[in-house]
Design a protein around this motif. Structure first.
Motif, PDB file in Angstrom:
ATOM      1  N   ASN A   1      34.125  46.502 -23.694  1.00 53.40           N
ATOM      2  CA  ASN A   1      34.622  47.780 -22.926  1.00 53.40           C
ATOM      3  C   ASN A   1      33.398  48.594 -22.809  1.00 53.40           C
ATOM      4  O   ASN A   1      33.316  49.652 -23.082  1.00 53.40           O
ATOM      5  CB  ASN A   1      35.515  48.379 -23.759  1.00 53.40           C
ATOM      6  CG  ASN A   1      36.070  49.855 -23.254  1.00 53.40           C
ATOM      7  OD1 ASN A   1      36.021  49.674 -21.764  1.00 53.40           O
ATOM      8  ND2 ASN A   1      36.556  50.704 -23.905  1.00 53.40           N
ATOM      9  N   SER A   2      32.193  47.886 -22.164  1.00 56.73           N
ATOM     10  CA  SER A   2      31.023  48.665 -21.989  1.00 56.73           C
ATOM     11  C   SER A   2      30.974  49.192 -20.524  1.00 56.73           C
ATOM     12  O   SER A   2      30.082  49.817 -19.983  1.00 56.73           O
ATOM     13  CB  SER A   2      29.621  47.935 -22.255  1.00 56.73           C
ATOM     14  OG  SER A   2      29.611  46.822 -21.472  1.00 56.73           O
ATOM     15  N   GLY A   3      31.813  48.406 -19.446  1.00 49.46           N
ATOM     16  CA  GLY A   3      31.612  48.523 -18.003  1.00 49.46           C
ATOM     17  C   GLY A   3      30.438  48.096 -17.419  1.00 49.46           C
ATOM     18  O   GLY A   3      30.407  48.049 -16.145  1.00 49.46           O
ATOM     19  N   THR A   4      29.631  47.216 -18.283  1.00 49.52           N
ATOM     20  CA  THR A   4      28.808  46.310 -17.683  1.00 49.52           C
ATOM     21  C   THR A   4      28.719  45.165 -18.330  1.00 49.52           C
ATOM     22  O   THR A   4      29.092  44.923 -19.525  1.00 49.52           O
ATOM     23  CB  THR A   4      27.351  47.128 -17.890  1.00 49.52           C
ATOM     24  OG1 THR A   4      26.028  46.295 -17.173  1.00 49.52           O
ATOM     25  CG2 THR A   4      26.971  47.143 -19.385  1.00 49.52           C
ATOM     26  N   ARG A   5      28.181  43.927 -17.551  1.00 48.41           N
ATOM     27  CA  ARG A   5      28.237  42.601 -18.055  1.00 48.41           C
ATOM     28  C   ARG A   5      27.305  42.286 -19.178  1.00 48.41           C
ATOM     29  O   ARG A   5      26.152  42.566 -18.959  1.00 48.41           O
ATOM     30  CB  ARG A   5      28.306  41.534 -17.164  1.00 48.41           C
ATOM     31  CG  ARG A   5      28.508  40.279 -17.644  1.00 48.41           C
ATOM     32  CD  ARG A   5      28.581  39.214 -16.506  1.00 48.41           C
ATOM     33  NE  ARG A   5      28.471  37.907 -17.062  1.00 48.41           N
ATOM     34  CZ  ARG A   5      27.297  36.997 -17.499  1.00 48.41           C
ATOM     35  NH1 ARG A   5      26.284  37.660 -17.049  1.00 48.41           N
ATOM     36  NH2 ARG A   5      27.689  35.985 -17.958  1.00 48.41           N
ATOM     37  N   ASP A   6      27.485  41.647 -20.415  1.00 48.56           N
ATOM     38  CA  ASP A   6      26.855  41.213 -21.286  1.00 48.56           C
ATOM     39  C   ASP A   6      26.556  39.687 -20.961  1.00 48.56           C
ATOM     40  O   ASP A   6      27.371  39.033 -20.389  1.00 48.56           O
ATOM     41  CB  ASP A   6      27.152  41.426 -22.897  1.00 48.56           C
ATOM     42  CG  ASP A   6      26.833  42.803 -22.890  1.00 48.56           C
ATOM     43  OD1 ASP A   6      26.251  43.625 -22.368  1.00 48.56           O
ATOM     44  OD2 ASP A   6      27.957  43.348 -23.871  1.00 48.56           O
ATOM     45  N   ALA A   7      25.473  39.144 -21.578  1.00 43.28           N
ATOM     46  CA  ALA A   7      24.964  37.620 -21.094  1.00 43.28           C
ATOM     47  C   ALA A   7      26.211  36.698 -21.633  1.00 43.28           C
ATOM     48  O   ALA A   7      26.398  35.577 -21.103  1.00 43.28           O
ATOM     49  CB  ALA A   7      23.767  37.142 -21.694  1.00 43.28           C
ATOM     50  N   ASP A   8      27.058  37.047 -22.761  1.00 37.56           N
ATOM     51  CA  ASP A   8      27.799  36.056 -23.139  1.00 37.56           C
ATOM     52  C   ASP A   8      29.331  36.258 -22.631  1.00 37.56           C
ATOM     53  O   ASP A   8      30.301  35.696 -22.940  1.00 37.56           O
ATOM     54  CB  ASP A   8      27.966  36.136 -24.697  1.00 37.56           C
ATOM     55  CG  ASP A   8      28.382  37.501 -25.243  1.00 37.56           C
ATOM     56  OD1 ASP A   8      28.220  38.527 -24.383  1.00 37.56           O
ATOM     57  OD2 ASP A   8      28.668  37.623 -26.422  1.00 37.56           O
ATOM     58  N   GLU A   9      29.662  37.384 -21.699  1.00 32.58           N
ATOM     59  CA  GLU A   9      30.853  37.467 -20.979  1.00 32.58           C
ATOM     60  C   GLU A   9      31.299  36.632 -20.015  1.00 32.58           C
ATOM     61  O   GLU A   9      30.335  36.547 -19.010  1.00 32.58           O
ATOM     62  CB  GLU A   9      30.782  39.289 -20.787  1.00 32.58           C
ATOM     63  CG  GLU A   9      30.801  39.902 -22.027  1.00 32.58           C
ATOM     64  CD  GLU A   9      30.907  41.257 -21.830  1.00 32.58           C
ATOM     65  OE1 GLU A   9      31.380  42.506 -22.758  1.00 32.58           O
ATOM     66  OE2 GLU A   9      30.570  41.835 -20.781  1.00 32.58           O
ATOM     67  N   GLU A  10      32.434  36.186 -19.843  1.00 28.64           N
ATOM     68  CA  GLU A  10      32.688  35.564 -18.731  1.00 28.64           C
ATOM     69  C   GLU A  10      32.715  36.071 -17.505  1.00 28.64           C
ATOM     70  O   GLU A  10      33.643  37.007 -17.289  1.00 28.64           O
ATOM     71  CB  GLU A  10      34.141  34.730 -19.196  1.00 28.64           C
ATOM     72  CG  GLU A  10      34.844  33.793 -18.015  1.00 28.64           C
ATOM     73  CD  GLU A  10      36.072  33.381 -18.337  1.00 28.64           C
ATOM     74  OE1 GLU A  10      36.625  32.661 -17.622  1.00 28.64           O
ATOM     75  OE2 GLU A  10      36.657  33.736 -19.345  1.00 28.64           O
ATOM     76  N   ILE A  11      32.148  35.450 -16.372  1.00 27.80           N
ATOM     77  CA  ILE A  11      32.439  35.746 -15.085  1.00 27.80           C
ATOM     78  C   ILE A  11      33.716  35.284 -14.405  1.00 27.80           C
ATOM     79  O   ILE A  11      33.825  34.086 -14.488  1.00 27.80           O
ATOM     80  CB  ILE A  11      31.094  35.557 -14.435  1.00 27.80           C
ATOM     81  CG1 ILE A  11      29.804  36.361 -14.921  1.00 27.80           C
ATOM     82  CG2 ILE A  11      31.175  35.897 -12.905  1.00 27.80           C
ATOM     83  CD1 ILE A  11      28.570  35.728 -14.287  1.00 27.80           C
ATOM     84  N   ILE A  12      34.293  35.854 -13.671  1.00 34.20           N
ATOM     85  CA  ILE A  12      35.536  35.551 -13.137  1.00 34.20           C
ATOM     86  C   ILE A  12      35.297  35.265 -11.822  1.00 34.20           C
ATOM     87  O   ILE A  12      35.885  34.146 -11.294  1.00 34.20           O
ATOM     88  CB  ILE A  12      36.968  36.572 -13.341  1.00 34.20           C
ATOM     89  CG1 ILE A  12      36.883  36.874 -14.800  1.00 34.20           C
ATOM     90  CG2 ILE A  12      37.992  36.290 -12.596  1.00 34.20           C
ATOM     91  CD1 ILE A  12      38.120  37.899 -15.132  1.00 34.20           C
ATOM     92  N   LYS A  13      34.893  36.217 -10.974  1.00 34.25           N
ATOM     93  CA  LYS A  13      34.388  35.842  -9.432  1.00 34.25           C
ATOM     94  C   LYS A  13      33.125  36.677  -9.198  1.00 34.25           C
ATOM     95  O   LYS A  13      33.095  37.961  -9.741  1.00 34.25           O
ATOM     96  CB  LYS A  13      35.609  36.313  -8.752  1.00 34.25           C
ATOM     97  CG  LYS A  13      35.209  36.225  -7.246  1.00 34.25           C
ATOM     98  CD  LYS A  13      36.519  36.561  -6.468  1.00 34.25           C
ATOM     99  CE  LYS A  13      36.274  36.204  -4.973  1.00 34.25           C
ATOM    100  NZ  LYS A  13      37.272  36.706  -3.876  1.00 34.25           N
ATOM    101  N   VAL A  14      32.370  36.119  -8.359  1.00 34.06           N
ATOM    102  CA  VAL A  14      31.244  36.873  -7.594  1.00 34.06           C
ATOM    103  C   VAL A  14      31.217  36.796  -6.251  1.00 34.06           C
ATOM    104  O   VAL A  14      31.461  35.852  -5.554  1.00 34.06           O
ATOM    105  CB  VAL A  14      30.058  36.398  -8.260  1.00 34.06           C
ATOM    106  CG1 VAL A  14      28.654  36.797  -7.250  1.00 34.06           C
ATOM    107  CG2 VAL A  14      29.665  36.377  -9.705  1.00 34.06           C
TER     108      VAL A  14
END
Length: 212
Positions: A125-138
């Protein structure tokens, strides 16, 4: 025996349907052929001038239609991805965020949304992506022709809770408006994508806007 027929029978004439009949002498077509009728140089120049004026009026109108179609397409793409992030948060029963990202790897809030964005599962819940967080769509836009600007609440990210509502990382309700306008064509109408606190988005038309 019957008496022979003494009447002279007229020869049977068959019509030639492929023969083109010449116009009668004295008809307008025949007179035009004999006199070599045609257009004068002045008449041709006048016709060319009329066509040029009509073309000059049609080209800008066609350009406006193409530009508005491009604006509509970009707005729909952004709206559909917001809807995707909303549905993914509910389906996963987890917080999902969407942030501006030109490279599709990390969030870059200062780059503007028109260069691209990323949807990811926001585990902390940081509002920014960390390296281990899953990307859903780009979505990456290499040559943006529109500008997409969010107001204060949605400038850096949009965060959907497991219930589908939008909340800031502070816990407050998150509602805001994105303005989509054509770059270099600010005299044309713009679009807005409005998000309410329930996480629902809608598209609205608006007048010329300055996407600065």
């Amino acid at each position: 025996m019957y008496p022979p027929n003494t009447r002279a029978e007229a020869p049977i004439q068959y019509a030639n349907f492929w023969q083109i009949q010449s116009p009668e002498r004295g008809s307008p077509l025949q007179q035009c052929r004999e006199r070599h009728c045609g257009f004068t140089l002045i008449e041709l120049l006048f016709a060319v001038l009329v066509m040029a004026v009509l073309a000059a009026q049609a080209v800008p109108a066609m350009g406006n239609l193409v530009a508005l179609a491009r604006l509509k397409s970009a707005t729909n793409d952004f709206y559909f991805d917001l809807s995707l992030a909303h549905s993914e948060a509910i389906k996963r029963n987890f917080r999902v965020a969407m942030c501006p990202s030109p490279d599709g790897g990390e969030c870059q809030p200062g780059s503007g949304w028109e260069t691209g964005w990323m949807i990811f599962q926001d585990d902390n819940n940081s509002g920014t992506r960390d390296a281990d967080e899953e990307i859903i769509k780009v979505t990456v836009v290499s040559k943006p022709r529109v500008a997409i600007r969010g107001n204060k609440n949605v400038m850096r990210y949009v965060s959907f809770t497991a219930l589908g509502t939008t909340n800031l990382i502070s816990g407050a309700f998150q509602a805001g408006t994105f303005t989509v306008c054509l770059q270099g064509r600010r005299e044309l109408e713009s679009r807005q994508v409005v998000i309410n606190s329930m996480g629902r988005s809608r598209i609205a038309k608006t007048g010329a806007a300055l996407c600065s």
